[in-house]
Enzyme design. Structure first.
Site, PDB file in Angstrom:
ATOM      1  N   ASP B 307       1.030   5.228   6.290  1.00 25.16           N
ATOM      2  CA  ASP B 307       1.949   5.122   7.422  1.00 25.16           C
ATOM      3  C   ASP B 307       2.793   6.377   7.578  1.00 25.16           C
ATOM      4  OD1 ASP B 307       1.383   2.888   8.801  1.00 25.16           O
ATOM      5  OD2 ASP B 307       3.101   1.698   8.121  1.00 25.16           O
ATOM      6  N   ASP B 354       0.206  -2.300  -4.114  1.00 21.15           N
ATOM      7  CA  ASP B 354       1.240  -1.363  -3.714  1.00 21.15           C
ATOM      8  C   ASP B 354       0.833  -0.008  -4.272  1.00 21.15           C
ATOM      9  OD1 ASP B 354       2.722  -3.093  -2.325  1.00 21.15           O
ATOM     10  OD2 ASP B 354       4.306  -3.373  -3.808  1.00 21.15           O
ATOM     11  N   ASP B 451       4.758 -11.586   2.348  1.00 19.47           N
ATOM     12  CA  ASP B 451       3.784 -12.109   1.381  1.00 19.47           C
ATOM     13  C   ASP B 451       3.916 -13.622   1.198  1.00 19.47           C
ATOM     14  OD1 ASP B 451       6.265 -11.611   0.292  1.00 19.47           O
ATOM     15  OD2 ASP B 451       5.561  -9.992  -1.012  1.00 19.47           O
TER      16      ASP B 451
END
Lengths: 214, 844
Positions: B307, B354, B451
């Site tokens: 991103d 992650d 989540d």
């Protein structure tokens, strides 16, 4: 433990700390039918040792002719020795193909093929292990980390040989020639040497393999 | 007129300008250098060696400065950059004072020692098995019997919780329950645990029932308002306790399911590694480790979702041979990033890491089996594991010794959830099945905890989830306390948002126990306000004599003691391995203030507030005290200290007629001060020494020396930048020498170029030279990516012993105050003493 030098170079003595290499031995006396058993020595680590002895070109030619004639010459000689039942006999020979190696293979209960981690060694694999011959194990010697190929060769060998390839490759380690030059055993000379560690691992692995044979 | 009178003392004191009152004040403490008279020689001869000795022992920085003496005597010894931390004298005194009550308790317990030893000789395992068998007979017998048992238990609990008892009877009941519990806790197994939970439920329910029915003062006034606040907080605590028991009573301990031998039956997996602003050196190991996972090459695709749209990342992805995905906007942050990637990929399964969670090679092989076994399984989560200390662990020095804040959740709560098919997605180190995920519209974007919300949606659709408690990935913990708190705020706000917008207690598709588990997961985050209530509750009485609990102190004790004792015994039993007693209070006390507001706001307006990303991989370069974070706690400390001070006149004069009430509130305030001290201790940020965190690892390593010798060594720890090895003998290596170090991974040996940076006492510190990508990949495979990398992580953890744990929290409280005092002093010194000295210098 009995180490037998069955290599005309007659240099195993130096690795066992017996300097200079004895002139008389199994081949030099045996060729003439003499008392070869008397040439056996014991080093400070209490390893018994049977030297090859020094032979000139002519002597070697005659000895090799004798071996070609009698494939079980070495087996018979070793059989004649009065050894305790649990003695392991280690025979050092020149590389294949060789009459000396053939004699040793005939005499032995277990063969150990020493390979280098390179393409040539891999290609030479088929030289070992005639059908129906004694059990065969393999070990990699002089492994060098900088050789990128060594991991691939190892993976290939493992794939082909499975459990018959020793789990401990022996590293190429300058401590080995240094210890020899200093006339000391490797363990004594460099206790933290990787090669010493590898050889110990190899030793116990072979020991276990021998125990399985019985 | 006064001037002549003042002149003499002014000269004596060294006040240059008698008209300046500030100077008078200063000269009372600080002598002008010119005025200091030489000491008599004989005195110096005696004193000087003494002073030198004292200064050395106390580590006084500069023996000529009064400030340094004060500092060394009263506060923690100042640190030389390389020195070991050494406790100051006061700290030692404090520790022995704190140890006194514990020692006294031990002395009182001494007569019981033979009995205890006798008990220890008995083998209770057979009894434990019998209880377990009985529990199983009810649980696994005919459904009718199970139902009848549940109803009977409910009715019994209701009766025991509400039957009024006299004071003595109540005390006797407590005595019997306590004695029984002390025996039961020796029985192994889950059945005895349930018995302990039942006792705790009875004691706590009796307490809350008594509080609600007997002790409320409903006359309007300050008493009533504070009383209602307290009872609300207590009811909340009771509710969380009960829900927690439901959630954690029986952890599932799900095993792994082997995959079929035929790899053509294994599904394709897309691995997503989202990143926004993390540096490449953090992301790289994760990507390389993900690529090294054991899975058929043609069925494993790694995607880097950037991103940040960074060229550096694009180049790295191309070089490593993985997919690089960017999107036109950054809408919905991480959730949006993942959803966009779903549109451009098509694997059957999606594994999410992650960008700083490094998976081990066996991640997919240990987890994917469940998806093949259970076609309704839509999500499988594995624990989040951190190999660097979080701020709590770093600042309190408890890393790997005391279970950290997260270990309760991943050790127990998720496993307990799993029994009720309510394990939820935690954003990373998890696998999702594409079909169901598409069905619920991808990762949820309505809340900031996407989540948990996604898992809730999957459950509502009737899908199953799974949790495997096997650490298959590890990452960096948040660095500073402020970012740690920031992350917890986000979780708390997100959970509150879900509770408001998609309440698990309402709506369709969920089973009762799923509702309860989700409700607890969310309600749990509302602890902020109740905790603040508890931290201030005794003050109402101590300051204003408000009786917030309308009952005699002895009656209160008869009800509250069983509640506290039984629940802490039960909790120590079910969570002792994952959270030591009293640590929950310490953790919650630190976070309470910051959690309270966001959860309240999110409850009122779920849309308010914004998303924040937690920064990782930073470095705290020096010790400092985080004032901005601890200010609320300093205020609470001041209030509670005031309360303690007021307790003395109350006890002796004002409220001499009710000493028990005063003592109870006093004890409460002191307990609060201890917990607040621990909170302050966490706020004192300790200096971090290394950028790359070292992970302990003991495996053989081969060291290739420049002269051709090769040494067999053992690694001690590793990081992405270096390796510590034990050589055992002197190899004659000095810093600066270049070597190669070989690590093995099965039959493969990989060697890495490195430079010796430290050589001391048979240990070498190696720093890797610049490595090729191939080398870096090999390094990750030999270190972070090993299947057994995190297996024995908790080995050095001590088991929970409630009294020891209390002692530890107490000492952390004391340390917290010392750090606060130290910081105050340093500030005072730099502001006042230095200025004083400078002025004196100018006067010269």
């Amino acid at each position: 433990m009995l180490a037998v030098d069955f290599d005309p170079q007659n240099s195993l003595a130096l690795k066992l700390g017996i300097v200079p290499a004895p002139a008389e031995g199994l081949a030099s006396r045996g060729l003439l039918g003499g008392d070869w058993q008397a040439t056996a020595r014991t080093n400070s680590d209490r390893i018994q040792f049977l030297p090859f002895g020094r032979l000139d070109r002519d002597g070697l030619r005659r000895f090799e002719a004798l071996l070609a004639e009698q494939p079980r010459w070495l087996a018979q000689r070793l059989g004649a020795l009065d050894l305790p039942a649990d003695t392991a006999v280690l025979i050092d020979t020149p590389r294949l193909p060789s009459v000396y190696a053939d004699q040793a293979i005939t005499a032995a209960g277990l063969q150990l093929a020493i390979l280098r981690a390179d393409a040539a060694s891999y290609a030479a694999l088929r030289m070992f292990g005639a059908p129906g011959s004694t059990p065969l194990l393999y070990v990699l010697n002089k492994v060098e980390a900088t050789h990128r190929l060594q991991n691939d060769v190892r993976a290939l060998l493992r794939q082909d040989l499975g459990e018959r390839l020793a789990p401990y490759p022996v590293h190429r380690d300058e401590s080995v020639p240094e210890a020899e030059a200093a006339n000391r055993s490797l363990i004594d000379y460099a206790v933290h040497s990787q090669a010493a560690y590898d050889l110990q691992g190899l030793g116990s692995w072979l020991h276990a393999a021998l125990a399985r044979l019985d | 007129m006064l001037r002549p009178l003042l002149l003499r003392p002014a000269r004596a004191l060294g006040v240059e300008n008698p008209g300046d009152p500030g100077l008078w004040l200063k000269r009372l403490f600080v002598l002008p250098p010119a005025e200091s008279r030489p000491w008599p020689r004989w005195l110096l001869r005696i004193l000087q060696p003494l002073i030198a000795l004292m200064a050395r022992e106390l580590q006084v920085r500069d023996p000529r400065r009064l400030g340094d003496w004060l500092y060394a005597l009263v506060l923690v010894a100042p640190l030389a950059p390389d020195a070991q931390r050494r406790p100051s004298i006061l700290m030692e005194v404090g520790r022995s004072l704190l140890g006194l009550p514990l020692r006294l308790l031990r002395l009182l317990m001494a007569p019981l020692r033979p009995l205890q030893r006798r008990f220890e000789r008995i083998d209770f395992s057979a009894a434990g098995r019998r209880v377990d068998a009985a529990a199983n007979a009810f649980a696994l017998g005919s459904p009718l019997m199970t139902r009848l048992a549940v109803i009977a238990a409910g009715v019994l609990l209701l009766v025991t919780a509400t039957t009024p008892l006299g004071l003595h009877q109540q005390f006797m009941m407590f005595g019997i329950m306590w004695a029984a519990t002390l025996l039961i806790r020796r029985l192994p197994g889950n059945g005895p645990t349930l018995l302990m939970l039942a006792f705790s439920l009875i004691a706590s329910s009796r307490y809350i029932w008594w509080r609600l029915t007997q002790t409320l003062d409903l006359d309007p006034g300050a008493d009533m308002i504070l009383g209602l606040g307290l009872i609300a907080a207590e009811t909340y605590t009771w509710l969380i306790l009960v829900l927690g028991y439901v959630q954690n009573a029986w952890p599932l301990k799900r095993p792994t399911v082997p995959l079929p031998a035929d790899t053509s039956l294994w599904p394709t997996v897309d691995v997503y590694i989202p990143s926004y602003n993390e540096p490449l050196k953090v992301v790289k190991p994760t990507v390389l480790a993900a690529m090294s996972m054991d899975w058929p090459r043609d069925k494993l695709r790694i995607h880097l979702l950037d991103d940040g749209r960074r060229d550096e990342f694009r180049r790295f992805a191309a070089q490593a041979g993985i997919h690089y995905i960017v999107r036109p906007d950054n809408a919905h942050a991480k959730a949006g990033n993942l959803n966009h990637a779903m549109k451009v990929t098509n694997g059957d399964f999606i594994a999410i890491f992650d960008c700083d969670h490094i998976p081990v090679r066996s991640f997919l092989q240990t987890t994917m089996g469940w998806f093949l076994k259970d076609p309704k399984c839509a999500m499988l989560q594995t624990p989040h594991h951190f190999f660097s200390p979080d701020p709590f662990e770093r600042n309190l020095g408890t890393f790997r010794r005391v279970p950290n804040e997260g270990s309760l959740f991943y050790g127990l709560v998720q496993d307990g959830n799993d029994l009720w098919n309510a394990a939820f997605f935690c954003g990373s180190c998890a696998i999702l099945r594409r079909g169901p995920l598409m069905e619920v519209g991808g990762i949820a974007v309505e809340t900031v905890t996407e989540d948990a919300h996604t898992a809730l949606k999957l459950h509502r659709r009737g899908y199953n989830t799974a949790y495997i408690k096997l650490t298959q990935a590890a990452g960096l913990a948040t660095e500073s306390l402020s970012s740690h708190i920031g992350q917890r705020i986000r979780w708390a706000r997100g959970m509150a948002q879900i509770f408001r917008t998609d309440n698990p207690l309402l709506g369709r598709g969920l089973k009762l126990f799923q509702r309860l588990c989700y409700a607890n997961a969310m309600l749990h985050f509302f602890y902020g306000l109740p905790r603040l209530v508890f931290l201030t509750a005794p003050l109402g009485y101590l300051y204003f004599e408000l009786h917030v609990i309308n009952a005699a102190a002895t009656t209160l004790a008869a009800y509250v003691l069983p509640h506290l004792v039984q629940s802490s015994l039960a909790n120590s039993r079910i969570q002792g391995q994952y959270r030591h007693s009293f640590w929950a209070e310490a953790y919650e006390s630190v976070l309470a203030w910051y959690i309270a507001l966001p959860t309240t706001i999110a409850m009122l307006n779920p849309k308010a507030g914004s998303f924040n990303v937690t920064a990782k991989g930073g470095l705290i370069e020096r010790d400092y005290f985080d004032w901005s974070i601890s200010l609320p706690y300093v205020a609470l400390v001041a209030l509670n200290l005031g309360g303690v001070a007021l307790a003395i006149p109350r006890l002796l004069v004002w409220n001499a007629h009710e000493p028990a009430t005063v003592l109870m509130n006093l004890a409460w305030a002191v307990y609060n001060l201890v917990m607040l001290g621990a909170a302050l201790g966490v706020a004192a940020e300790s200096r971090q020494v290394r950028v790359a965190h070292r992970v302990p690892m003991r495996v053989p390593a081969t060291l290739y020396l420049p002269d051709g010798r090769v040494a067999r060594t053992e690694t001690e720890d590793y990081s992405t930048q270096g390796l510590g090895v034990v050589v055992g003998a002197d190899l004659g290596l000095s810093p600066g020498v270049h070597v190669r170090v070989g690590l093995s991974r099965g039959d493969q040996e990989c060697s890495f170029p490195a430079r010796v940076v430290v050589a001391r006492g048979g240990r070498l510190g190696l720093h890797f030279d610049t490595m090729s990508l191939e080398d870096e990949r090999n390094l990750i495979q030999c270190t972070f990516g090993r299947a057994d990398a995190w297996l024995d992580w908790t080995e050095e953890q001590q088991s929970d012993r409630p009294l020891v744990s209390l002692g530890e929290v107490l000492s952390f409280g004391a340390k917290g105050y010392l750090r606060l005092a130290q910081d105050l002093y340093t500030r005072f010194e730099s502001r006042w003493l230095r200025r004083g000295r400078r002025e004196a210098g100018i006067a010269n």
